[in-house]
Design a protein around this motif. Structure first.
Motif, short mmCIF file in Angstrom:
data_model
loop_
_atom_site.label_atom_id
_atom_site.label_comp_id
_atom_site.label_asym_id
_atom_site.label_seq_id
_atom_site.Cartn_x
_atom_site.Cartn_y
_atom_site.Cartn_z
N MET A 1 41.71 37.85 40.46
CA MET A 1 41.06 37.62 41.80
C MET A 1 39.70 38.47 41.81
SD MET A 1 43.16 38.40 45.28
CE MET A 1 44.45 37.11 44.91
N PRO A 2 38.88 37.70 42.51
CA PRO A 2 37.32 38.18 42.46
C PRO A 2 37.51 39.41 43.64
CG PRO A 2 37.29 36.28 43.77
CD PRO A 2 38.75 36.28 43.07
N LEU A 3 36.66 40.21 43.49
CA LEU A 3 36.30 41.68 44.23
C LEU A 3 35.82 41.12 45.83
CD1 LEU A 3 34.73 43.86 41.64
CD2 LEU A 3 37.16 44.25 42.59
N LYS A 4 36.13 41.72 46.72
CA LYS A 4 35.47 41.48 47.89
C LYS A 4 34.13 41.53 48.03
CE LYS A 4 39.49 42.08 51.06
NZ LYS A 4 40.63 42.40 50.25
N GLN A 5 33.43 40.93 48.59
CA GLN A 5 31.99 40.81 48.96
C GLN A 5 31.71 41.71 50.17
OE1 GLN A 5 29.59 39.35 46.91
NE2 GLN A 5 31.28 39.11 45.78
N HIS A 6 30.95 42.68 49.97
CA HIS A 6 30.31 43.62 51.16
C HIS A 6 28.93 44.29 50.89
CE1 HIS A 6 30.79 46.90 48.00
NE2 HIS A 6 31.84 46.26 47.69
N LEU A 33 40.93 48.72 35.80
CA LEU A 33 40.54 47.87 37.01
C LEU A 33 39.43 46.83 36.42
CD1 LEU A 33 42.10 49.42 38.89
CD2 LEU A 33 40.19 49.80 40.33
N PRO A 34 38.81 45.94 37.32
CA PRO A 34 38.08 44.93 36.65
C PRO A 34 36.75 45.87 36.00
CG PRO A 34 38.74 44.27 38.75
CD PRO A 34 39.50 45.65 38.60
N THR A 35 36.15 44.87 35.02
CA THR A 35 34.92 45.69 34.21
C THR A 35 33.85 45.53 34.87
OG1 THR A 35 34.90 43.52 33.07
CG2 THR A 35 36.14 45.24 32.06
N ASP A 36 33.86 44.57 35.95
CA ASP A 36 32.49 44.44 36.84
C ASP A 36 32.46 45.39 38.05
OD1 ASP A 36 34.06 43.08 37.98
OD2 ASP A 36 32.93 41.26 38.48
N LEU A 37 33.47 46.24 38.31
CA LEU A 37 33.66 47.03 39.30
C LEU A 37 32.40 48.05 39.44
CD1 LEU A 37 35.84 48.08 41.44
CD2 LEU A 37 36.18 50.02 39.83
N LYS A 38 31.72 47.90 40.66
CA LYS A 38 30.57 48.84 40.86
C LYS A 38 31.40 50.12 41.38
CE LYS A 38 29.16 46.10 43.86
NZ LYS A 38 28.31 45.42 44.98
N TRP A 39 31.11 51.35 40.49
CA TRP A 39 32.01 52.46 41.07
C TRP A 39 31.03 53.96 40.64
CZ3 TRP A 39 35.80 55.51 37.70
CH2 TRP A 39 35.46 55.16 36.29
N ALA A 40 31.55 54.93 41.08
CA ALA A 40 30.74 56.12 40.89
C ALA A 40 31.92 57.22 41.07
CB ALA A 40 29.69 56.37 42.14
N ASN A 367 53.18 62.73 35.65
CA ASN A 367 53.29 62.56 37.25
C ASN A 367 52.06 62.49 37.85
OD1 ASN A 367 56.33 62.62 37.17
ND2 ASN A 367 56.25 64.69 37.43
N TYR A 368 51.02 63.03 37.25
CA TYR A 368 49.70 63.30 37.97
C TYR A 368 48.81 61.91 37.46
CZ TYR A 368 50.86 67.70 40.30
OH TYR A 368 51.50 68.57 40.84
N TYR A 369 49.23 61.47 36.29
CA TYR A 369 48.70 60.25 35.87
C TYR A 369 49.49 59.09 37.00
CZ TYR A 369 47.24 56.19 33.51
OH TYR A 369 46.69 54.90 33.20
N PHE A 370 50.63 59.07 37.26
CA PHE A 370 51.04 58.23 38.02
C PHE A 370 50.20 58.23 39.45
CE2 PHE A 370 55.07 57.36 40.93
CZ PHE A 370 54.75 56.00 41.09
N THR A 371 50.13 59.51 39.87
CA THR A 371 49.39 59.77 41.16
C THR A 371 47.93 58.92 41.10
OG1 THR A 371 50.19 61.50 42.21
CG2 THR A 371 48.11 61.21 42.74
N GLY A 372 47.31 59.07 39.92
CA GLY A 372 46.05 58.32 39.74
C GLY A 372 46.07 56.78 39.60
N VAL A 373 47.26 56.34 39.12
CA VAL A 373 47.91 54.85 39.31
C VAL A 373 47.74 54.55 40.48
CG1 VAL A 373 49.47 53.42 38.71
CG2 VAL A 373 48.84 54.91 36.84
N LEU A 374 48.60 54.93 41.53
CA LEU A 374 48.67 54.81 42.61
C LEU A 374 47.46 54.86 43.49
CD1 LEU A 374 51.71 57.06 43.57
CD2 LEU A 374 51.85 54.70 43.74
N LEU A 375 46.43 55.82 43.35
CA LEU A 375 45.20 55.63 44.03
C LEU A 375 44.38 54.55 43.62
CD1 LEU A 375 44.19 59.52 43.84
CD2 LEU A 375 44.43 58.12 45.98
N ALA A 376 44.42 54.13 42.20
CA ALA A 376 43.56 53.12 41.70
C ALA A 376 43.91 51.74 41.99
CB ALA A 376 43.21 53.52 40.17
#
Length: 421
Positions: A1-6, A33-40, A367-376
């Motif tokens: 599914m494509p990323l939302k435009q913003h 997450l998608p490889t074209d994700l724009k992130w920082a 458990n903290y990796y699980f938290t990272g999974v939940l956030l991502a």
């Protein structure tokens, strides 16, 4: 599914990416997450952030790597950062002391927000101060979407959905058991607990943890969870609930209840088709490994409560545990595991036909990796799914089945069934 435009520079920014939980969040983004994700990745130390970017490249060189944003903990820097991104994930705590800058910036600038606080008074304070701003700006903010309190909230939502399908009924009550918990708390978690009463007054803590205190609508007549709490249970912490078995007090019971009860109110307001019903009640326990062990856990939590309200004891304990940014090693957290089991009863006259809903949910790994999974995965849900929510302050369950489906693929598994009561 494509990323939302913003119109923002980034899809996602992880603020606090070099901390213990932030690193796991960045790892799951980099690998899933998608490889074209724009992130920082954002924080105060360029050197540490450059090391994190290099680590992300090692995890997955075949993707767009994160940019670096230097950001101090103040209103001006966080407002600038919030304006650059569609979603801000923040793992910088304790939130009662450090979290308001990011929350305020997102609420006022229309930026969606995710955090992993377990500080219910912080959430209560942010609702009171910034919910109107979030509604006006269109920002959707999701505090407590880590291990506190997403799993219990999602398990409860799943049971209520099953009850609605199978019984055509509202949900009378849900009882959750923390069936298995292997893993040690990180330094950040311990610091948050030990400094809670340095950031909030005792009266503020008590008020935030009252039943349905965070709900946007009152619930003056909730059902009594089955079985009712007896004097012996209050004394020993022990209760037996088939098929959950012998249970005892849970350290996360009130923390998770606050979010589950807010979900109840939000669904009553925004999604009546998913609402739990007017008599809903919630209770959480932890599996006891025997009578003496269960009593020991109950008494241990009482002693821990005394430590929290005694400054000298807080300082003494703080010197002898993990410090913020520290936690289990990679070899140690490989053995981590968490599992929830829960039952829910339909709200029908006469108690119905003697059946109830059952849910088992589990994650094997840190458990903290699980938290990272939940956030991502929450960020991915907001970026890729059609989540019909106006601006406001929400709970994990408000992301609904799309969030659960993503978590299932990421390793947090759900099983449901109808069983005899």
């Amino acid at each position: 599914m494509p990323l939302k435009q913003h119109d923002r520079q980034y899809d996602v920014v992880v603020f606090g990416a070099t901390g213990y939980t932030g690193k796991f969040t960045a790892q799951h983004i980099a690998t899933h997450l998608p490889t074209d994700l724009k992130w920082a990745v954002a924080g105060r130390s360029r050197e540490k952030l450059e090391e994190m970017v290099a680590q992300c490249n090692e995890w997955n060189p075949d993707r767009r790597q994160p940019e670096i944003e230097i950001c101090n903990l103040d209103d001006e820097d966080l407002a600038k950062l919030a304006k650059k991104t569609f979603i801000l994930i923040t793992t910088v705590g304790p939130y009662g002391r450090l979290g308001e800058y990011a929350f305020k910036a997102c609420a006022e600038n229309g930026t969606h927000y995710l955090d992993v606080t377990g500080e219910v008074p912080f959430v209560a304070r942010m609702i009171a101060k910034y919910e109107a701003s979030a509604k006006a700006s269109g920002a959707r903010l999701f505090p407590q979407i880590g291990i506190e309190s997403a799993p219990s909230d999602l398990v409860t939502w799943t049971l209520a959905s099953l009850i609605r399908r199978e019984f055509s009924a509202n949900t009378r009550d849900v009882v959750v058991s923390l069936h298995t918990l292997r893993g040690a708390p990180s330094g950040g978690t311990l610091s948050t607990a030990l400094t809670l009463l340095e950031n909030f007054s005792l009266s503020e803590v008590r008020a935030a943890h009252r039943p349905f205190a965070l709900s946007p609508v009152p619930n003056p007549h909730p059902a009594s969870p089955s079985p009712a709490t007896s004097f012996l249970t209050r004394l020993s912490g022990l209760v037996t609930i088939p098929p959950l078995g012998l249970l005892t007090s849970s350290i996360a019971a009130k923390t998770d209840a606050a979010i589950v009860e807010r979900t109840w109110g939000l669904l009553a307001q925004h999604d009546k088709a998913q609402a739990y019903g007017p008599n809903f009640a919630f209770k959480q326990y932890m599996r006891a490994r025997g009578v003496l062990a269960g009593i020991g856990v109950h008494l241990g939590l009482f002693v821990f409560g005394l430590v929290l309200v005694t400054p000298f004891l807080r300082r003494l304990v703080a010197r002898r545990v993990y410090q913020p940014g520290e936690g289990a090693t990679a070899e140690e957290y490989k053995r981590d595991e968490i599992e929830y089991r829960a039952v829910g009863r339909p709200d029908v006259a006469g108690g119905g036909d003697g059946r109830q809903a059952f849910c088992r949910a589990w994650f094997k790994g840190g458990n903290y990796y699980f938290t990272g999974v939940l956030l991502a995965e929450a960020a991915a849900t907001l970026l890729q799914e059609d989540i019909k929510l106006p601006g406001g302050i929400y709970t994990p369950a408000c992301l609904g089945q799309p969030f659960i489906d993503r978590l299932e693929k990421a390793g947090f598994h759900f099983e449901t069934s109808i069983i005899p009561a």
